[in-house]
Structures are given as structure tokens and as C-alpha cells.
Design an enzyme around this catalytic site. Structure first.
Site, PDB file in Angstrom:
ATOM      1  N   ASP A   8       0.867  -1.167   0.000  1.00 12.73           N
ATOM      2  CA  ASP A   8       0.000   0.000   0.000  1.00 12.73           C
ATOM      3  C   ASP A   8       0.914   1.231   0.000  1.00 12.73           C
ATOM      4  O   ASP A   8       2.136   1.130   0.142  1.00 12.73           O
ATOM      5  CB  ASP A   8      -0.960  -0.029   1.203  1.00 12.73           C
ATOM      6  CG  ASP A   8      -2.192   0.843   0.944  1.00 12.73           C
ATOM      7  OD1 ASP A   8      -3.227   0.628   1.573  1.00 12.73           O
ATOM      8  OD2 ASP A   8      -2.096   1.749   0.074  1.00 12.73           O
TER       9      ASP A   8
HETATM   10  C1  GLC Z   1      -4.387   4.199  -0.220  1.00  7.62           C
HETATM   11  C2  GLC Z   1      -5.286   3.055   0.196  1.00  7.62           C
HETATM   12  C3  GLC Z   1      -5.380   1.953  -0.812  1.00  7.62           C
HETATM   13  C4  GLC Z   1      -5.281   2.543  -2.199  1.00  7.62           C
HETATM   14  C5  GLC Z   1      -3.875   3.083  -2.349  1.00  7.62           C
HETATM   15  C6  GLC Z   1      -3.637   3.717  -3.717  1.00  7.62           C
HETATM   16  O1  GLC Z   1      -3.603   4.606   0.868  1.00  7.62           O
HETATM   17  O2  GLC Z   1      -5.012   2.460   1.451  1.00  7.62           O
HETATM   18  O3  GLC Z   1      -6.600   1.263  -0.580  1.00  7.62           O
HETATM   19  O4  GLC Z   1      -5.534   1.550  -3.174  1.00  7.62           O
HETATM   20  O5  GLC Z   1      -3.552   4.021  -1.333  1.00  7.62           O
HETATM   21  O6  GLC Z   1      -4.426   4.845  -3.865  1.00  7.62           O
END
Ligand code: GLC
Length: 750
Positions: free
Chosen positions: A291
Site C-alpha cells: 500500500d
Molecule cells: C491508499 C489506500 C489503498 C489505495 C492506495 C492507492 O492509501 O489504502 O486502498 O488503493 O492508497 O491509492
């Protein structure tokens, strides 16, 4: 001969090689089909180029994490980037793709990913709303449409479905998932993966799906986002892992790490999760992306001493791609040189990422998702908007309908009151992707105009979402006095759920409830209907006593106002049922239907008995339970009939029940099958959903609904982490919600 010419010659022979390999191995199944191509490409790549594939940057078109200024274009041009997020449209992705394909030595194309969570341009209800439809075909259809629009805008990959089980409505991300139940959450996970990926990833209207956030994110302590997660392996395996396993079984191509630690080890450095379970036990062949800066955050977790350490820990754990952290780009080469990690790990990650790009056909044509004409023809297609309207209606849950306040009468004058009545900004909810928030979405007000003349609508905003200002109250009260019926549209702002949006208070925010009470005082005998837009179960303990009807509309999306109006006027008979429990107050949380019985359960005969597992101020029961939702009609359940009351491990038990529509409206009913394993080698939940069927019955019509149950359906992980089923007595019921008492038993014999 200059370097660029050599590279192009190399690439030419590589492509020739691919064609010949292609012809000879077309018959093989997908992974093998690309194995040889990937291997020959990797033989041409330098270590830096392989590391480059493991790097992902945000193009900044959307803010989905802490803002970090990076010169990503410079890195793309020299082959230090394998994927981009937060860039879309044909034009935007093509320009970025050209930077990679035309400037780097081997011209390896980028992957473009984005959070297409509940729609891309055409936005569907938030996922907690969609799950309330219990309609797997509809859910698959919405993600198929989302993939069609996203791919038409140059996207190859969505960071969805979010399959985190959530039992705590304080956690803002409960809005993004399918609620509290393992069985339903697993079925819905499969539907999303099938919708996004379709049956052939080489088609340009399919995109990679991503099961997230592995794992346990919804169990963050106190519902506080990113907070610590601690649980026994039994709970992990029986509650939080199954929807991810279902996604793997459905062929999901990618996984994303959770931000949280799991029992002391941050997910992004957790070998047990990603090497032992995901790849060891489940044989997952796709790739794992962290993430957003989650790898770096192992320093804050106190699990890594510096960013070099985070890169080492994440690569050892099996995290193939670093989203926005820059730690792979900066440190992997050095870690290999110092033999702190084996280059084989980086090769393996690079290979998985290249495999995905081959499956998408990006090596045949890096611009195959960049078709301006297709983009123009695809976005907001009328048939997509029609599905969005149906999904908005099917996601509504009718929580209360005293005095048959609903459906509304088209001849009446209504007072339309509330800060969300004319809203077109919040209505798409959190994670609204590339959806429009400036007028494209149909507000409740606009939706009502399909049924009422403007002269029949006395509008007054009344109050704000989050304010104590009462200056609008009187206008609203005056409108209520003049009208035949009062329609309130209230709830949360969309910023109050989703990521980094946990609440300790589950009430409708601001002074909205105070206005409800003032209006009730002013018109004590008038019907008042409350339509809610919110991203989590709320504490409605006050509102249930003030209004006649409550319709949970969630954030219904682009066609939300039309779908909700269809329900309000009875064109669509509400059929949604809750997939997350609504508590009486936040003190009951976490509260969910499939809890354990404890050694001192409240006795049914005398709930006031002492020394029982209960509160002294509220009952143990929720305000509205899992699986609950009303209809404008009535459904009668006849007595359950079992094919046998004794079954062996290899038998199938058949359970039949006849459902009759005894009311005055045709409608859908979500029929639910529950069991209770009375005695186990570990304690078992008081009830577990093991099946459901959504049926349609015309008024007066009856149907017999049949469920089949086998020993395999009753398996669970015991305290030796063995997935097993144990003989013994099981209670069984078929019911309209999780609020019932068992009356039937069968015995499972070895
Ligand atoms: C965010 C979220 C995740 C998302 C990622 C990209 O922090 O936790 O669910 O897909 O970043 O945007």
C-alpha cells in the site's frame, strides 16, 4: 554502433523470438504461455532494469496518500519505474507510456493502476451499499462496467476489491467492503474479481484486480484507521483470510498489503502472510504491491531501523512492488551487492510483474488501451447509467416503515428538507474515482422531479451536515407545516468515511437530529421519512422514535437520486438487507451477529438474571441486525423441511422452505440459510450464514427455496490450524435475517 541501436536490434530479435515462441506454445495455459517470453526478456535486462519493474509512483492526478514530491518522469525515462498510479485518460496514460516505451533501453511498457472501487466515471453505490443488495450478478455487472470505462481511459489495473471483513463501524473503511460476514464477503469478492478481470485479460476491456488489504485491516483496534491488529490464528483463518482466499480462487492477479501490523509484524514485512499463506498454502501466482508508502512505515512501526532495512524486510516478505515508497529504487541494488538479499528474489518479483504485462497484451502493443474514439464512446454509456440507477435502488435498505409512510403518494406535497437533499457532491461517496462531483450525479431532489412537479416540493436545506447553526431551522419547520408529508435527506459528508476517517461517535453529525426533533414537535401527526446518506452503520436510537420511515441509501452514486426516488415511490420495492450490524450505540461496538455464546449468555427466559454477559444500560441486541431489511410487501416463511436429520460426511442435506408473498407489492426477498455448530473442539459462532438466495415473488405468489449443505460447508480451522469438520449436532434455519431462534437440528456423523 550506438547503444540505442543495439537495444533496438536486441528488442527486434526478442520480439521475433516471442512470435516464434508464441506459435509453438499457444496451446499452453496462460502462465506457461508467457513464461518463456518473460525469461527471454529478463535475459536482456540489467539488474537496474529489473529493479525498475518493482517501483511504482503516483502521477498525482488524485490524492490517495500523503503528498510526496517526486520527479517520477525522470525515473520513468531511464527505466526505473514499472507502474504508475493516479494517472488516467487516454491522453494522460499515452504520454506517460511514451516516456517509458520510447526513452528506455528496452521500451518495457508501464502498468497504469487506479482506485476504481465502485465505478470509474459512472459511479455505483459505495461497496457497503452494493453488498446490501446481496446480488452477486449485479455486483459483477457493476465491476464489469467499471473495468470497461477504466480500460477505455488507459487503465490496466484497479486497486479493488477491498475484501476486508469489518465489524467496527467506527472504522471509516467499512464503507469500502462487504460488511461483517465471511460467507457473503467471500462470494462478493469473487463477483468483483470476475467483473474486473473478465474471462480473458488479453481483451482491452479487462483489467487486473487487486485483493486488498492483506490482512486484518478491518480489525484495527478501536476502529481507528491504521491501528494495531492483534488476533489469534483461529480468528485470522476463520474470519479475515477467507475472502482473500476466495479472491485467489477467482483468479485475482494482484494483492495489496495492509498498513497495519498483524500480531507484532507489519503486513509489508510479514513473511507468514505473503510467503507461507499466500504463496505457500494458496499457491498465488500473481504479484503483491505494497500500500501507499506502507513499506517505509515499518520504521514508524518500530520494525525496521531505516529505509534500507524496510526494503530488505519487504523483499524477504514477498512484496513485489513498492508503491510510492522509493525504497526499492534506492536500496535494492546495494542490498544485493551486500548479499543482504538474494538477487533471485528481485528476479522473481520482476518476473511476476512482467507476466502481468504480457497477459494484458502490453508487449504486443503498449498503446492498446489508448483509443480516443473508444474512450469517447464508452464513458457514461446510457446502459451503464441504467445499471447505476438499478444498483442505487437495489442497495437501499428499508430500516423502518411505521404507518406505511412509504411508498410516497405522487399526488401529495412534500417538504424536502436536509443538507443532502440537493447534494451532487457527497452522493458518490468516498473513493469516487474519476466520477464527477460537480453536477453529473442525480441528486435526490432531481430524482424526485421524475415523480413530482416542482410545485409539489417545498425545499428547505434546514441545516448543514456538520454545524450547530440553527438559522435554517425555521424555514424547514415552516415547509414541514405546509406540506402533506416530510422527506428528510440527511447523513454524513463523504469525507467522514473511507480512509483516515474513523469516528468515535456514530450519530448523525452536527445538529441534524436536533432539527428532526424540532420538526416532529411542529408536525406531531405528519408522516416523516428519513433518507440517509452515510458510509457506515450509524446509531439511530433517537431517530427511530422521531420519524415514521428510515431508508438507508448509503452514497448511491451517479444515478443515486433516481434510484432512491424509484424506491420512495414504490417503482422499485426495497429489497436490500444489512451486511453490517447497526448498533444501539457506539458502546456496543464491535457488535456482529456471528459472535460466540460465552459461558454466561443472557438467558432468554429472564434477561435480568445476574452475572450474565450483558450491559446494565442497553440490551445485547443491536438496533438493526445483520441480514435485516424491510419490504413494502410481506413474506411468509413456512416451516423448514430437511431431507434427513442425520447426514454422513459424504452426504448432502437438503433444506426446503416455502416463501409466500402475502402483501400487496411484488418484490425481491433475500432468503438466508444459517447453521450453528453446537459443540466444537474450539467454540463456534452462535450462528453462521452458509447460503442465500435472492428470489422475486409477485404478490400472492409462493416459491419453494432449496438449499443443499454438505460437510465441506461446515469446515473451520481448529486450534491446530487444520481446516476440518467435526461430527455432532448442528442447528439449522432459513430466515429473512440473522434475528431468529433455531428450531431444527441435524446430526453429522463420520
Ligand atoms: C491508499 C489506500 C489503498 C489505495 C492506495 C492507492 O492509501 O489504502 O486502498 O488503493 O492508497 O491509492
Amino acid at each position: 554502433m550506438n547503444q540505442k541501436l543495439i537495444s533496438h536490434i536486441l528488442l527486434f530479435f526478442f520480439c521475433i523470438g516471442c512470435v516464434s515462441i508464441n506459435n509453438s506454445i499457444m496451446a499452453q495455459n496462460a502462465p506457461d504461455k508467457y513464461e518463456a517470453k518473460v525469461d527471454s526478456l529478463m535475459n536482456l535486462m540489467t539488474l537496474e532494469e529489473k529493479i525498475g519493474q518493482t517501483v511504482m509512483y503516483s502521477g498525482g492526478w488524485d490524492k490517495t496518500g500523503p503528498t510526496i514530491r517526486t520527479d517520477f518522469e525522470k525515473h520513468v525515462k531511464v527505466g526505473n519505474v514499472g507502474a504508475m498510479l493516479n494517472v488516467y485518460t487516454v491522453k494522460g496514460t499515452r504520454e506517460m507510456q511514451k516516456l517509458a516505451v520510447e526513452n528506455t533501453r528496452l521500451g518495457i511498457p508501464l502498468l497504469f493502476g487506479y482506485d476504481v472501487i465502485h465505478g470509474h466515471r459512472t459511479i455505483f453505490p459505495i461497496n457497503l451499499g452494493l453488498s446490501s443488495s446481496w446480488d452477486l450478478d449485479l455486483i459483477e455487472q457493476t465491476s464489469r462496467i467499471a473495468a470497461t470505462e477504466a480500460s477505455a481511459e488507459g487503465l490496466h489495473w484497479t486497486f479493488a476489491p477491498m475484501v476486508d471483513i469489518a465489524r467496527d463501524p467506527r472504522w471509516g473503511r467499512i464503507s469500502e467492503g462487504a460488511g461483517e460476514d465471511v460467507y457473503l464477503g467471500s462470494e462478493i469478492a469473487k463477483a468483483y474479481v470476475k467483473g474486473f478481470q473478465g474471462d480473458d485479460l488479453s481483451k482491452t476491456n479487462t483489467i487486473l484486480a487487486c485483493a486488498k488489504h492483506f490482512v486484518g485491516y478491518g480489525a484495527a483496534q478501536a476502529g481507528r484507521d491504521y491501528h494495531t491488529v492483534n488476533m489469534g490464528e483461529e480468528e485470522l483463518r476463520n474470519v479475515y483470510l477467507p475472502p482473500f482466499k476466495a479472491a485467489v480462487d477467482a483468479g485475482v492477479e494482484t494483492f495489496m498489503t495492509a498498513f497495519n501490523e498483524v500480531n507484532g509484524v507489519p503486513a509489508s514485512g510479514n513473511k507468514f502472510l505473503f510467503r507461507d499463506i499466500l504463496r505457500g498454502e494458496w499457491d498465488f501466482k500473481g504479484f503483491v504491491v505494497s500500500d501507499y508508502t506502507a513499506i517505509n512505515e515499518m520504521i514508524q512501526h518500530g520494525f525496521a531501523k531505516d529505509s534500507i532495512d524496510t526494503a530488505r524486510l519487504a523483499m524477504h516478505a514477498g512484496i513485489d512492488m513498492d508503491m510510492m515508497g522509493e525504497v526499492y529504487r534506492l536500496h535494492l541494488k546495494k542490498l544485493i551487492e551486500e548479499e543482504a538479499i538474494d538477487v533471485a528474489l528481485v528476479n522473481e518479483s520482476c518476473k511476476k510483474i512482467l507476466m502481468a504485462k504480457f497477459k494484458l497484451g502490453l508487449f504486443d502493443d503498449p498503446y492498446r488501451y489508448n483509443d480516443e474514439q473508444r474512450e469517447k464512446e464508452t464513458i457514461y454509456k446510457p446502459e451503464f447509467l441504467k445499471v447505476a440507477r438499478e444498483a442505487a435502488a437495489a442497495s437501499n435498505v428499508l430500516l423502518q416503515n411505521k404507518n406505511e409512510a412509504l411508498p410516497l403518494d405522487k399526488t401529495k406535497t412534500i417538504a424536502l428538507i436536509g443538507p443532502l437533499a440537493k447534494d451532487e457532491f457527497h452522493i458518490n461517496g468516498n473513493w469516487g474515482g474519476a466520477g464527477d462531483r460537480k453536477g453529473k450525479s442525480v441528486s435526490i431532489y432531481e430524482g424526485l422531479q421524475d415523480y413530482l412537479k416542482d410545485s409539489q416540493m417545498l425545499y428547505a436545506k434546514g441545516c448543514e451536515i456538520e454545524s450547530e447553526d440553527e438559522k435554517g431551522f425555521q424555514e424547514a419547520i415552516n415547509a414541514a407545516k405546509k406540506a402533506d408529508v416530510v422527506l428528510l435527506v440527511m447523513g454524513e459528508s463523504y469525507h467522514m468515511s473511507g480512509e483516515a476517517a474513523s469516528r468515535t461517535n456514530l450519530r448523525i453529525p452536527g445538529n441534524q437530529t436536533k432539527l428532526i426533533k424540532k420538526i416532529r414537535e411542529a408536525v406531531p401527526n405528519k408522516k416523516i421519512i428519513l433518507v440517509l446518506m452515510n458510509g457506515r452503520p450509524l446509531n439511530l436510537s433517537d431517530e427511530v422514535n422521531e420519524v415514521d420511515a428510515i431508508l438507508e441509501a448509503w452514497y448511491p452514486g451517479t444515478m443515486g437520486g433516481s434510484g432512491v426516488a424509484d424506491v420512495l415511490f414504490g417503482i422499485y420495492n426495497p429489497s436490500g438487507k444489512l451486511t453490517a450490524t447497526f448498533p444501539r450505540n457506539v458502546g456496543q461496538v464491535p457488535i456482529y451477529y456471528n459472535m460466540k455464546n460465552t459461558g454466561r449468555p443472557i438467558p432468554e427466559r429472564d434477561p435480568k438474571e445476574d452475572y450474565k454477559s450483558n450491559y446494565i444500560d442497553v440490551p445485547n441486541t443491536p438496533l438493526f441486525p445483520f441480514g435485516y431489511g424491510l419490504s413494502y410487501t410481506k413474506f411468509e416463511y413456512s416451516d423448514l423441511k430437511l431431507s434427513d436429520t442425520n447426514i454422513g460426511f459424504n452426504d448432502t442435506l437438503t433444506a426446503d422452505i416455502t416463501i409466500t408473498n402475502t402483501g400487496n407489492y411484488d418484490g425481491h426477498e433475500i432468503v438466508q440459510l444459517y447453521v450453528h455448530d453446537k459443540v466444537g473442539s474450539i467454540t463456534r459462532p452462535v450462528k453462521e450464514l452458509k447460503g442465500f438466495q435472492k428470489i422475486f415473488l409477485k404478490k400472492g405468489e409462493s416459491k419453494t427455496v432449496t438449499f443443499n449443505l454438505t460437510a465441506a460447508d461446515l469446515k473451520f480451522y481448529n486450534d491446530e490450524n487444520k481446516f476440518t469438520v467435526e461430527p455432532g449436532e448442528f442447528e439449522i434455519a432459513i430466515a429473512p435475517s440473522s434475528d431468529f431462534k433455531f428450531k431444527h437440528i441435524f446430526t453429522l456423523k463420520e
